[in-house]
Design a protein around this motif. Sequence first.
Motif, PDB file in Angstrom:
ATOM      1  N   ILE A   1     -68.960  33.038  48.803  1.00  0.00           N
ATOM      2  CA  ILE A   1     -69.186  32.734  46.807  1.00  0.00           C
ATOM      3  C   ILE A   1     -70.812  31.162  46.473  1.00  0.00           C
ATOM      4  O   ILE A   1     -70.055  30.838  46.906  1.00  0.00           O
ATOM      5  N   HIS A   2     -71.219  32.151  46.187  1.00  0.00           N
ATOM      6  CA  HIS A   2     -72.509  30.910  45.755  1.00  0.00           C
ATOM      7  C   HIS A   2     -71.330  30.390  44.362  1.00  0.00           C
ATOM      8  O   HIS A   2     -70.591  30.292  43.542  1.00  0.00           O
ATOM      9  N   GLU A   3     -72.274  28.910  45.139  1.00  0.00           N
ATOM     10  CA  GLU A   3     -71.985  27.872  43.951  1.00  0.00           C
ATOM     11  C   GLU A   3     -71.756  27.730  42.911  1.00  0.00           C
ATOM     12  O   GLU A   3     -70.983  27.549  42.085  1.00  0.00           O
ATOM     13  N   ASN A   4     -72.645  28.959  42.249  1.00  0.00           N
ATOM     14  CA  ASN A   4     -73.085  28.821  40.708  1.00  0.00           C
ATOM     15  C   ASN A   4     -72.187  30.392  40.449  1.00  0.00           C
ATOM     16  O   ASN A   4     -72.788  30.447  39.043  1.00  0.00           O
ATOM     17  N   ALA A   5     -71.615  30.649  40.980  1.00  0.00           N
ATOM     18  CA  ALA A   5     -71.292  31.921  40.649  1.00  0.00           C
ATOM     19  C   ALA A   5     -69.625  31.644  40.037  1.00  0.00           C
ATOM     20  O   ALA A   5     -69.225  32.844  39.094  1.00  0.00           O
ATOM     21  N   THR A   6     -68.960  30.543  40.142  1.00  0.00           N
ATOM     22  CA  THR A   6     -68.458  30.131  39.125  1.00  0.00           C
ATOM     23  C   THR A   6     -68.234  29.915  38.365  1.00  0.00           C
ATOM     24  O   THR A   6     -69.200  29.392  37.418  1.00  0.00           O
TER      25      THR A   6
END
Length: 704
Positions: free
Chosen positions: A172-177
């Motif tokens: 999970i990319h850190e900017n995807a949430t």
Amino acid sequence: MGKNSSILAACLFMLFLSVGCEERMDGLKENGELTVQVTPVSGKIFIRLERNALDCYTSGTGLARVTEHFGKVTVSRLFPSSVENKERHRKAGLDLWYKVEFDPSVNTEEVQRFYQGQSGVERVVCDEEISFQLPQAVVCNNLSRSSGISLPFNDPYLDRQWHYDEVGMENIHENATIGVFKGWKVTGGDRRVVVAVLDCGVDYLHEDLKNNMWINEKELNGTSGVDDDGNGYVDDIYGYNFAYGTGSLNPHDHGTHVAGTIAAENNNGTGVCGIAGGTGHQDGVRIMSCQIGTTMGSITQNFEALSKAFVYAADNGALICQCSWAFAYSNELLHTGVDYFVKNAGSQPGSLMKGGVVIVAAGNDGTHGMRYPASYESCISVAAVNTEAKRPSYSNFDETVDISAPGGVKNPEEFGIFSTLANNQYGYMNGTSMACPHVSGIAALIISAYGGGGFTTEKLKQILLESCISLNETEPSYAPLMGKGIARVDRALWKDDGVAPEAVNDLCFKQENENYFLVWSNASDPNDGSPRKSILYRSSQPLTAANLNQAEMQEVDLRGKDAGDEITVALPKPADRNTVDYYALTNADTWGNISGLSNVVEIRWVQILPEEKPEPEHPDSPEKGVIVFPNPTTGILNVKWGCIQGAKSVNVYDLMARRVYTKILSSSESAGEETVDISRLPAGRYVLKFSSDDGVQAINVVKI
């Protein structure tokens, strides 16, 4: 006059519902677009009267000729009214809209033409039913919490909601949430905030939703079959079923899934969390279910139901309309409802916001194009991102998109969006339908945190859109067509302490061959970490804090940039080499706090630019090369090239080196000329790059 039925019949409606596993994609084409059937409605049209003709038509005398021609005709108000909202309806012109019903065997177009010819009738609009098959979700009950993960609430399925924040899942990319955990330390929601879900019916008895449903107490405690509160709707306890014209709702997975993302009850030891579902202290926002579709294996909607739902939501206290659906063309009835909601929501005493916001899915057919009402100026349009913080193949993209949010991967199991389903179940769905309620939930938290006297929809939009994380790093090709970036709760709920970012002190000029740049180190911000934007000033006179308002200004988007990062802005070559330019900048945070002025850079172009012979403004035929005119332009550029081999394309970049326009040109080997339309771009300086087999040619252009 209203649109005729042949135009309305072209309206292709697409509700962007989500699917589960591959084998359950009933009613879906390969690209995720739902099979749609559009049917004109017989026996019904809508008319808008002129104000001076209202008494004539509503008294019955205006129906004499209609009765003579078409038999029995019934005319009734389209939008039910009450004493409380009567004046608002009159000011908005809702009292001028009437529904004309007649025998379905009578030709609808004949009735329409008749009314179009009557004095006192301002517009005539036909209705349509839009039907399509409903896909199913991936049902996943009895999931266990992952071990070793510390989460803020005790809801057992929170660890499956990767789209909220860091829950220990890999890839999970850190900017995807959306970064909600930090936001929950500020607020989990306010009961005074009501979100109207215009969708399939919400399961109002669901174990994780029932305590966060809007309830019409007068109807709940009143007499069945009676309009106890006098609002024009009978037994509307949890909302209203506009598809069937009844207070009884028909719960379905799609509407229930959307509602759960917004307001599933938090910290109750049950199921999932909602973005604005509270903290376990009866503080979550509330869901109003406005059912606009039937649910019997397929879904059917019509424009009458949609327009009424928006008016109902505003009149009964909703501040946000959540709309996970879209269609290909606009409709006047729908716009009437949207406009009324945006202007008149929040009219009740004690409301936390004046006005309302309509948040709409951008669409799932994976194309560059406008959808309605997402493209309507009054709405906030939401595209989707996946676990890599990139555009998934299904998400639409367009200049009219405002913001992006997690929508899940194409095969949703595990990495889809996890939420509530009908009949006390839980499961995955994906699509811009799922991205949309993320933004509605964040908007609900913003109102909860900052709402009160003087708080407006404009302030809400500013906070929501200016607190996004840029997509420039993860999705540079589509970033200009995915709105301001990925919605973030943590950034949105940072408090304004009045502290401005630090000033820049290392602004400098840089030259690389015949390319020119301004370069500086991104400043820090004691509150936000780094500025949200820089304001770049240019003047022919030395710049000081006193004369900045006389200088040319250019905003530089710094979202996604950390303090200390190098910021580079391309400069256009001046038309006159005997020019002196002065540049300086200030930094601004989310709240508009402005730093002091940076150091001033002086550029004497006579010392930099070689002597050049001016090119003719409108050359007849370049032997080889590219010429762009007129320059500056108000929007349309003519791109003219000589004998250049192979495929050719034009890309336009802003001063942050972001691609904002692309066009594929003719592949003919002969000289050619085509137009490039940059009228949608804001005024400013850009770099046009012409690419071919012979290489790339860059030309500075100015949009005025």
